[in-house]
Write a protein that holds these residues in place. Structure first.
Motif, short mmCIF file in Angstrom:
data_model
loop_
_atom_site.label_atom_id
_atom_site.label_comp_id
_atom_site.label_asym_id
_atom_site.label_seq_id
_atom_site.Cartn_x
_atom_site.Cartn_y
_atom_site.Cartn_z
N ILE A 42 8.02 4.51 -6.66
CA ILE A 42 8.99 4.77 -7.73
C ILE A 42 10.25 5.43 -7.17
O ILE A 42 11.37 5.04 -7.51
CB ILE A 42 8.36 5.65 -8.83
CG1 ILE A 42 7.29 4.86 -9.58
CG2 ILE A 42 9.43 6.13 -9.81
CD1 ILE A 42 6.57 5.66 -10.65
N GLY A 43 10.06 6.45 -6.31
CA GLY A 43 11.22 7.11 -5.72
C GLY A 43 12.08 6.16 -4.90
O GLY A 43 13.31 6.15 -5.00
N THR A 44 11.42 5.33 -4.10
CA THR A 44 12.13 4.34 -3.27
C THR A 44 12.86 3.33 -4.13
O THR A 44 14.02 2.99 -3.88
CB THR A 44 11.13 3.61 -2.34
OG1 THR A 44 10.48 4.56 -1.49
CG2 THR A 44 11.84 2.57 -1.49
N SER A 45 12.17 2.83 -5.16
CA SER A 45 12.77 1.82 -6.02
C SER A 45 13.95 2.38 -6.81
O SER A 45 14.91 1.66 -7.12
CB SER A 45 11.72 1.25 -6.98
OG SER A 45 11.22 2.27 -7.82
N LEU A 46 13.90 3.66 -7.15
CA LEU A 46 15.02 4.27 -7.87
C LEU A 46 16.28 4.30 -7.01
O LEU A 46 17.38 4.04 -7.50
CB LEU A 46 14.64 5.70 -8.30
CG LEU A 46 13.83 5.80 -9.59
CD1 LEU A 46 13.24 7.19 -9.75
CD2 LEU A 46 14.67 5.44 -10.80
N LEU A 47 16.12 4.61 -5.73
CA LEU A 47 17.26 4.62 -4.83
C LEU A 47 17.85 3.21 -4.72
O LEU A 47 19.07 3.03 -4.73
CB LEU A 47 16.85 5.14 -3.45
CG LEU A 47 17.96 5.16 -2.38
CD1 LEU A 47 19.17 5.96 -2.86
CD2 LEU A 47 17.41 5.74 -1.07
N ILE A 90 10.55 9.38 -1.21
CA ILE A 90 11.40 8.22 -0.97
C ILE A 90 11.22 7.76 0.47
O ILE A 90 11.27 8.56 1.41
CB ILE A 90 12.89 8.55 -1.21
CG1 ILE A 90 13.14 8.81 -2.70
CG2 ILE A 90 13.78 7.41 -0.72
CD1 ILE A 90 14.58 9.11 -3.03
N ASP A 91 10.98 6.45 0.65
CA ASP A 91 10.88 5.85 1.98
C ASP A 91 12.25 5.26 2.31
O ASP A 91 12.63 4.21 1.79
CB ASP A 91 9.81 4.75 1.99
CG ASP A 91 9.50 4.24 3.39
OD1 ASP A 91 10.48 3.95 4.13
OD2 ASP A 91 8.33 4.09 3.73
N ILE A 92 12.99 5.93 3.17
CA ILE A 92 14.37 5.55 3.48
C ILE A 92 14.44 4.17 4.13
O ILE A 92 15.30 3.35 3.79
CB ILE A 92 15.04 6.58 4.40
CG1 ILE A 92 15.10 7.94 3.71
CG2 ILE A 92 16.45 6.12 4.78
CD1 ILE A 92 15.92 7.95 2.44
N ASN A 104 0.81 -1.23 0.00
CA ASN A 104 0.00 0.00 0.00
C ASN A 104 0.84 1.28 0.00
O ASN A 104 0.49 2.27 0.63
CB ASN A 104 -0.95 0.02 1.21
CG ASN A 104 -1.99 -1.08 1.14
OD1 ASN A 104 -2.55 -1.34 0.07
ND2 ASN A 104 -2.25 -1.73 2.26
N VAL A 105 1.97 1.24 -0.69
CA VAL A 105 2.80 2.42 -0.84
C VAL A 105 2.31 3.19 -2.06
O VAL A 105 1.98 2.58 -3.08
CB VAL A 105 4.28 2.03 -1.03
CG1 VAL A 105 5.15 3.26 -1.25
CG2 VAL A 105 4.77 1.25 0.19
N SER A 106 2.22 4.51 -1.97
CA SER A 106 1.76 5.30 -3.11
C SER A 106 2.71 5.11 -4.28
O SER A 106 3.90 4.81 -4.10
CB SER A 106 1.68 6.78 -2.74
OG SER A 106 2.98 7.32 -2.56
N VAL A 107 2.20 5.29 -5.49
CA VAL A 107 3.01 5.06 -6.68
C VAL A 107 4.23 5.97 -6.71
O VAL A 107 5.34 5.54 -7.02
CB VAL A 107 2.17 5.27 -7.96
CG1 VAL A 107 3.04 5.09 -9.19
CG2 VAL A 107 1.01 4.29 -8.00
#
Length: 262
Positions: free
Chosen positions: A47-52, A209-211, A40-43
């Motif tokens: 995307i920001g998290t996956s990019l990191l 981004i979710d660190i 349930n993470v926002s898109v």
């Protein structure tokens, strides 16, 4: 968060790093659907998290290929230069897109990437003698100009959908630069890290981004990248392409359908 949750995230990272190391594909293709559909993470945050994560995994994998002398950044630097600019443009577009449109768009891209990967596994044998002659440039400046344009397009897609562009860069290096496959994977992975870093900065500046998730998944991605790179030359590439292609296609269809019913 409990221990099982941490382990699950690390396993996701292992899969991500393995795929990146074996076929040069962006781990974003795995992380974004999983984070959005099951966590349930926002898109935008997914995307920001996956990019990191992609930056960390790609750097790990590219270092392994570098040690085996399978990186030639000199020829691919032109793609990397404009991909950085394109990634910022794409990230700007993405920030103005709604959740539903972004989810549907990513799902469609995922399906297309999966079908392309699956189809490529069947075409490689028949095209083995001509696949490196898709573009026949007579002058060096023509090759450089084409690389700059392609790099910009790859960067835009990276910024919008979070894909570091690994598969597209890989195809470009093989078709335009006539790279051997292993050197193409190593070089494209390093370029992908650069492109993903540019996109990551764009998402980070908007707080997407979710660190904590990034750290946990990255632990697995590093391990997967190291293990996958070590055994990359021993894996049947065509079989792997078929499996990954099917997985991408199914995840893309599932993500698109779920978005329509939200």
């Amino acid at each position: 968060m409990n221990l099982s949750f941490y382990l699950l995230l690390i396993i996701i990272g292992l899969i991500t790093g393995s795929i990146t190391s074996l076929i040069g594909a962006s781990g974003v293709m795995i992380v974004v659907p999983i984070l959005t559909m099951f966590f349930n993470v926002s898109v935008h945050n997914a995307i920001g998290t996956s990019l990191l994560i992609d930056v960390i995994a790609s750097l790990t994998v590219s270092y392994s290929y570098y040690k085996n002398k399978n990186i030639d950044l000199k020829s691919g630097i032109w793609i990397a230069l404009t991909s950085i600019i394109g990634a910022q443009v794409g990230a700007l577009f993405a920030s103005n897109m709604g959740e539903g449109n972004l989810s549907s768009g990513f799902g469609i891209v995922l399906v297309l990437a999966g079908l392309s990967t699956f189809r490529k596994s069947y075409k490689e044998k028949n095209n083995s003698k001509t696949k490196n002659k898709v573009f026949n440039f007579k002058k060096e400046w023509q090759k450089i100009l084409a690389s700059l344009i392609i790099g910009f397009g790859i960067g835009i897609l990276s910024g919008i959908f979070g894909a570091g562009g690994g598969v597209m860069i890989l195809i470009t290096l093989i078709a335009i630069m006539s790279f051997p496959l292993h050197k193409a994977i190593g070089t494209s992975t390093l370029i992908m890290a650069i492109t993903a870093l540019s996109s990551t900065i764009g998402y980070a500046s908007r707080g997407n981004i979710d660190i904590e998730l990034s750290i946990l998944i990255s632990i697995g991605a590093i391990l997967g990248g190291i293990i996958g790179s070590k055994y990359a030359n021993k894996v049947n590439e065509k079989t792997l392409q078929k499996i990954v292609g099917i997985c991408f296609t199914l995840m893309g269809i599932t993500m698109t359908i779920i978005t329509k019913f939200k």
